[in-house]
Design a protein around this motif. Structure first.
Motif, short mmCIF file in Angstrom:
data_model
loop_
_atom_site.label_atom_id
_atom_site.label_comp_id
_atom_site.label_asym_id
_atom_site.label_seq_id
_atom_site.Cartn_x
_atom_site.Cartn_y
_atom_site.Cartn_z
N SER A 119 12.49 -2.80 64.80
CA SER A 119 11.69 -3.53 65.79
C SER A 119 12.02 -5.03 65.81
N ILE A 120 12.47 -5.60 64.70
CA ILE A 120 12.91 -6.99 64.66
C ILE A 120 14.42 -6.97 64.84
N LYS A 121 14.91 -7.61 65.87
CA LYS A 121 16.31 -7.47 66.24
C LYS A 121 17.28 -8.24 65.35
N THR A 122 16.83 -9.34 64.73
CA THR A 122 17.74 -10.13 63.91
C THR A 122 17.26 -10.14 62.47
N PRO A 123 18.07 -9.61 61.55
CA PRO A 123 17.67 -9.65 60.14
C PRO A 123 17.64 -11.09 59.63
N GLU A 124 16.82 -11.33 58.62
CA GLU A 124 16.77 -12.64 58.00
C GLU A 124 18.07 -12.95 57.27
N LYS A 125 18.68 -11.90 56.71
CA LYS A 125 19.91 -12.09 55.95
C LYS A 125 20.76 -10.83 56.07
N GLU A 126 22.08 -11.04 56.23
CA GLU A 126 23.03 -9.93 56.22
C GLU A 126 23.97 -10.14 55.04
N MET A 127 24.16 -9.09 54.25
CA MET A 127 25.05 -9.13 53.12
C MET A 127 26.23 -8.20 53.39
N GLN A 128 27.19 -8.15 52.47
CA GLN A 128 28.37 -7.32 52.64
C GLN A 128 28.00 -5.88 52.96
N ASN A 129 27.01 -5.35 52.27
CA ASN A 129 26.59 -3.97 52.54
C ASN A 129 25.07 -3.85 52.55
N GLY A 130 24.41 -4.88 53.11
CA GLY A 130 22.96 -4.82 53.15
C GLY A 130 22.34 -5.72 54.19
N LEU A 131 21.05 -5.50 54.40
CA LEU A 131 20.25 -6.28 55.35
C LEU A 131 18.92 -6.63 54.69
N LEU A 132 18.35 -7.76 55.09
CA LEU A 132 17.02 -8.16 54.65
C LEU A 132 16.21 -8.53 55.87
N TYR A 133 15.02 -7.94 55.97
CA TYR A 133 14.04 -8.29 57.00
C TYR A 133 12.78 -8.75 56.29
N ALA A 134 12.10 -9.76 56.84
CA ALA A 134 10.83 -10.23 56.31
C ALA A 134 9.90 -10.48 57.48
N TYR A 135 8.63 -10.03 57.35
CA TYR A 135 7.69 -10.15 58.46
C TYR A 135 6.27 -9.90 57.97
N ASP A 136 5.30 -10.21 58.84
CA ASP A 136 3.89 -9.94 58.57
C ASP A 136 3.51 -8.60 59.19
N TYR A 137 2.63 -7.88 58.49
CA TYR A 137 2.09 -6.63 59.03
C TYR A 137 0.64 -6.51 58.58
N LYS A 138 -0.28 -6.65 59.51
CA LYS A 138 -1.72 -6.45 59.26
C LYS A 138 -2.21 -7.16 58.00
N GLY A 139 -1.84 -8.42 57.83
CA GLY A 139 -2.30 -9.19 56.68
C GLY A 139 -1.44 -9.08 55.45
N TYR A 140 -0.44 -8.21 55.48
CA TYR A 140 0.51 -8.08 54.38
C TYR A 140 1.78 -8.83 54.76
N TYR A 141 2.47 -9.37 53.79
CA TYR A 141 3.81 -9.90 54.03
C TYR A 141 4.77 -8.87 53.48
N ILE A 142 5.75 -8.49 54.27
CA ILE A 142 6.66 -7.41 53.94
C ILE A 142 8.09 -7.95 53.83
N MET A 143 8.79 -7.50 52.82
CA MET A 143 10.23 -7.73 52.73
C MET A 143 10.89 -6.36 52.65
N GLU A 144 11.88 -6.14 53.50
CA GLU A 144 12.60 -4.87 53.51
C GLU A 144 14.07 -5.14 53.23
N PHE A 145 14.61 -4.40 52.29
CA PHE A 145 16.00 -4.50 51.89
C PHE A 145 16.68 -3.18 52.20
#
Length: 189
Positions: A119-145
């Motif tokens: 749902s978020i089109k641009t990751p916060e960080k792109e690595m050689q073989n990975g992605l990082l997304y960070a965002y708010d969800y219903k009062g939680y802060y989420i980091m996805e790797f």
């Protein structure tokens, strides 16, 4: 007249059954000897070793330290328009200020497919073989790797108890876990 009632009952039963997925549960991992706690995650036909600090718990669930619900996890998972093949991790610490973490495996998927279906089109960080997304969800802060594996993608979801811990401390904890003690995850396959 009776058939519509039967189909309505069946639809309600399927909806209730589908919404009762339990994500807050122990997941089979194996210990691997190391300086930190290293766990072997089972990803269908392959495995992945991931290190954690010593206060992460894998073999029991104490709901006093879990601050989100299965419904919250379902909502977070829906940010990616793909169903996971399996859940490969659930862990937390007994300090309620730190994150709760889940892991999922997407067999046969690529990082490019993740980017195109998140749902978020641009990751916060792109690595050689990975992605990082960070965002708010219903009062939680989420980091996805996301990490590309040979036969699919692993998704780590780290959830912050925003009521008890600042986002800065949460980010520091996750940066330490994912980029310091697991730095090798992002430059090799």
């Amino acid at each position: 007249m009776k058939k519509p009632i039967f189909f309505t009952f069946a639809a309600v039963f399927l909806l209730i059954t589908a919404s009762c997925t339990g994500y807050i549960k122990t997941i089979h991992t194996e210990s691997v000897p190391s300086e930190n706690i290293t766990r072997k995650l089972f990803l269908q036909d392959e495995t992945l070793n991931v290190s954690f600090y010593g206060d992460y718990i894998f073999d029991e669930v104490d709901r006093n330290f879990i601050f989100f619900t299965n419904k919250d996890v379902s909502g977070i998972l829906s940010n990616l328009n793909m169903k996971p093949s399996s859940q490969v991790l659930f862990t937390y610490t007994k300090s309620s200020i730190y994150n709760n973490m889940l892991g999922f495996y997407y067999a046969g998927k690529t990082l490019e497919e993740i980017k195109n279906n998140f749902s978020i089109k641009t990751p916060e960080k792109e690595m050689q073989n990975g992605l990082l997304y960070a965002y708010d969800y219903k009062g939680y802060y989420i980091m996805e790797f996301y990490r590309q594996e040979e036969k699919g993608v692993v998704r780590f979801i780290s959830v912050n108890n925003s009521a008890k811990q600042s986002i800065e401390k949460f980010r520091l904890e996750n940066n330490n876990v994912f980029f310091d003690i697991n730095s090798g995850l992002w430059n090799q396959q």
